[in-house]
Design a protein around this motif. Structure first.
Motif, PDB file in Angstrom:
ATOM      1  N   ALA A  30       0.788  -1.221   0.000  1.00 40.13           N
ATOM      2  CA  ALA A  30       0.000   0.000   0.000  1.00 40.13           C
ATOM      3  C   ALA A  30       0.823   1.275   0.000  1.00 40.13           C
ATOM      4  CB  ALA A  30      -0.931   0.004   1.230  1.00 40.13           C
ATOM      5  N   GLN A  31       2.102   1.202   0.377  1.00 42.97           N
ATOM      6  CA  GLN A  31       2.875   2.436   0.465  1.00 42.97           C
ATOM      7  C   GLN A  31       4.355   2.160   0.284  1.00 42.97           C
ATOM      8  OE1 GLN A  31       2.027   3.735   4.521  1.00 42.97           O
ATOM      9  NE2 GLN A  31       4.011   2.991   5.210  1.00 42.97           N
ATOM     10  N   THR A  32       5.094   3.226  -0.047  1.00 43.05           N
ATOM     11  CA  THR A  32       6.541   3.144  -0.144  1.00 43.05           C
ATOM     12  C   THR A  32       7.132   2.797   1.216  1.00 43.05           C
ATOM     13  OG1 THR A  32       6.660   4.722  -1.976  1.00 43.05           O
ATOM     14  CG2 THR A  32       8.628   4.504  -0.586  1.00 43.05           C
ATOM     15  N   GLY A  33       8.067   1.854   1.236  1.00 44.75           N
ATOM     16  CA  GLY A  33       8.711   1.481   2.497  1.00 44.75           C
ATOM     17  C   GLY A  33       9.565   0.247   2.322  1.00 44.75           C
ATOM     18  N   VAL A  34      10.322  -0.097   3.364  1.00 45.75           N
ATOM     19  CA  VAL A  34      11.131  -1.307   3.351  1.00 45.75           C
ATOM     20  C   VAL A  34      10.276  -2.484   3.782  1.00 45.75           C
ATOM     21  CG1 VAL A  34      13.288  -0.060   3.735  1.00 45.75           C
ATOM     22  CG2 VAL A  34      11.993  -0.912   5.711  1.00 45.75           C
ATOM     23  N   ARG A  35      10.678  -3.682   3.364  1.00 41.53           N
ATOM     24  CA  ARG A  35       9.883  -4.872   3.662  1.00 41.53           C
ATOM     25  C   ARG A  35      10.079  -5.356   5.095  1.00 41.53           C
ATOM     26  NH1 ARG A  35       8.944  -8.414  -0.570  1.00 41.53           N
ATOM     27  NH2 ARG A  35       8.150  -9.805   1.043  1.00 41.53           N
ATOM     28  N   ARG A  36      11.339  -5.416   5.571  1.00 45.91           N
ATOM     29  CA  ARG A  36      11.630  -5.986   6.882  1.00 45.91           C
ATOM     30  C   ARG A  36      12.395  -4.976   7.723  1.00 45.91           C
ATOM     31  NH1 ARG A  36      14.617 -11.427   5.154  1.00 45.91           N
ATOM     32  NH2 ARG A  36      15.950  -9.795   4.270  1.00 45.91           N
ATOM     33  N   THR A  37      12.466  -5.254   9.019  1.00 46.00           N
ATOM     34  CA  THR A  37      13.014  -4.295   9.975  1.00 46.00           C
ATOM     35  C   THR A  37      14.406  -3.814   9.619  1.00 46.00           C
ATOM     36  OG1 THR A  37      11.702  -5.319  11.732  1.00 46.00           O
ATOM     37  CG2 THR A  37      13.534  -3.921  12.410  1.00 46.00           C
ATOM     38  N   ASN A  38      15.295  -4.718   9.216  1.00 47.54           N
ATOM     39  CA  ASN A  38      16.687  -4.351   8.974  1.00 47.54           C
ATOM     40  C   ASN A  38      17.001  -4.061   7.515  1.00 47.54           C
ATOM     41  OD1 ASN A  38      17.378  -4.660  11.736  1.00 47.54           O
ATOM     42  ND2 ASN A  38      17.539  -6.882  11.454  1.00 47.54           N
ATOM     43  N   ARG A 159      13.712   5.395   7.387  1.00 49.71           N
ATOM     44  CA  ARG A 159      12.941   4.337   6.726  1.00 49.71           C
ATOM     45  C   ARG A 159      11.596   4.146   7.406  1.00 49.71           C
ATOM     46  NH1 ARG A 159      15.757  -0.698   7.843  1.00 49.71           N
ATOM     47  NH2 ARG A 159      16.054   0.432   9.801  1.00 49.71           N
ATOM     48  N   VAL A 160      10.596   3.784   6.622  1.00 53.05           N
ATOM     49  CA  VAL A 160       9.324   3.317   7.153  1.00 53.05           C
ATOM     50  C   VAL A 160       9.065   1.939   6.557  1.00 53.05           C
ATOM     51  CG1 VAL A 160       8.367   5.628   7.474  1.00 53.05           C
ATOM     52  CG2 VAL A 160       7.991   4.429   5.301  1.00 53.05           C
ATOM     53  N   ARG A 161       8.267   1.153   7.220  1.00 54.29           N
ATOM     54  CA  ARG A 161       7.903  -0.164   6.701  1.00 54.29           C
ATOM     55  C   ARG A 161       6.768  -0.022   5.702  1.00 54.29           C
ATOM     56  NH1 ARG A 161       8.973  -4.390  10.431  1.00 54.29           N
ATOM     57  NH2 ARG A 161       7.918  -5.790   8.982  1.00 54.29           N
ATOM     58  N   THR A 162       6.864  -0.747   4.588  1.00 54.22           N
ATOM     59  CA  THR A 162       5.727  -0.806   3.701  1.00 54.22           C
ATOM     60  C   THR A 162       4.601  -1.571   4.391  1.00 54.22           C
ATOM     61  OG1 THR A 162       5.004  -1.327   1.449  1.00 54.22           O
ATOM     62  CG2 THR A 162       6.447  -2.935   2.540  1.00 54.22           C
TER      63      THR A 162
END
Length: 230
Positions: A30-38, A159-162
């Motif tokens: 749904a949104q721009t972001g990284v997949r996993r925490t690290n 960074r934010v999470r997708t």
């Protein structure tokens, strides 16, 4: 355009990359972001220098040159180095470290994804530059006047999470289980956590299936489910 046709993936259809991004990616992410925490975390170089290291990992970038571009899937398979340009002799500045997708279907002639360090303007009270179009911001870097190295204390994670688009899980059967979490052998982390939008773990289950204490009393907060141990 209105209804996108053919749908993904009609055997005898002709599918543009844009349609695939819209139907196969953005209908999930749904949104721009990284997949996993690290994923794609930014840190100082092994030997501190005027550079930073970007960790391996995945990201989603929702295209924003125009509407209905869909979501690009990005993968970095090993740590990468980004160069920070020389510091100003008098004033500090703030740089922004991004990944940027260039797509000549919309702008320019380049078709790549690249590390993009946007240098800020030196000033007595510097501000970070804006995130470029079609990009994900990974970190800001405070570059002191006369600096010759960048260390972790100079780096701020942006960074934010997708997020997975809204999913309703259920079954019409009285016996089928709509969600099953299968733990790997030896996994000791939590099997399921419920985390609010501030990152606080509210409740969940441990690897033995026991309910974690803490209570959930935040109806107005946004929740995300984190499967497995991260």
């Amino acid at each position: 355009m209105a209804l996108r046709t053919p749908p993904s993936w009609l055997q005898n259809g002709s599918h543009s990359a844009e349609n695939d991004r819209l139907t196969a990616n953005q209908n999930v992410w749904a949104q721009t972001g990284v997949r996993r925490t690290n994923d794609l975390a930014v840190s100082q170089s092994g030997t501190p220098a005027m550079s930073v290291s970007i960790a391996a990992g995945w990201a989603i970038i929702v295209g924003d040159y125009t509407t209905n571009m869909g979501a690009y899937s990005i993968y970095n398979d090993a740590a990468a180095t980004a160069t920070i340009t020389a510091a100003d002799a008098t004033n500090p500045r703030i740089d922004r470290v991004c990944l940027t997708v260039s797509d000549s279907s919309y702008v320019g002639t380049t078709n790549t994804v690249a590390i993009n360090v946007v240098a800020g303007t030196p000033a007595g009270s510097p501000v970070a530059p804006a995130t470029p179009t079609n990009s994900i911001s990974l970190a800001t870097v405070a570059v002191a006047a006369g600096a010759t190295t960048i260390v972790n204390a100079n780096i701020t994670d942006t960074r934010v999470r997708t997020k997975i688009d809204e999913v309703v899980l259920g079954t019409s059967s009285a016996t089928l289980v709509p969600v099953r979490i299968q733990l790997s052998a030896g996994q000791s982390g939590n099997a399921l956590q419920i985390v609010n939008s501030s990152g606080t773990v509210l409740n969940g289950f441990d690897s033995s299936g026991n309910l974690l204490t803490g209570g959930i009393d935040a109806a107005s907060l946004e929740y995300e489910f984190i499967m497995g141990a991260y």
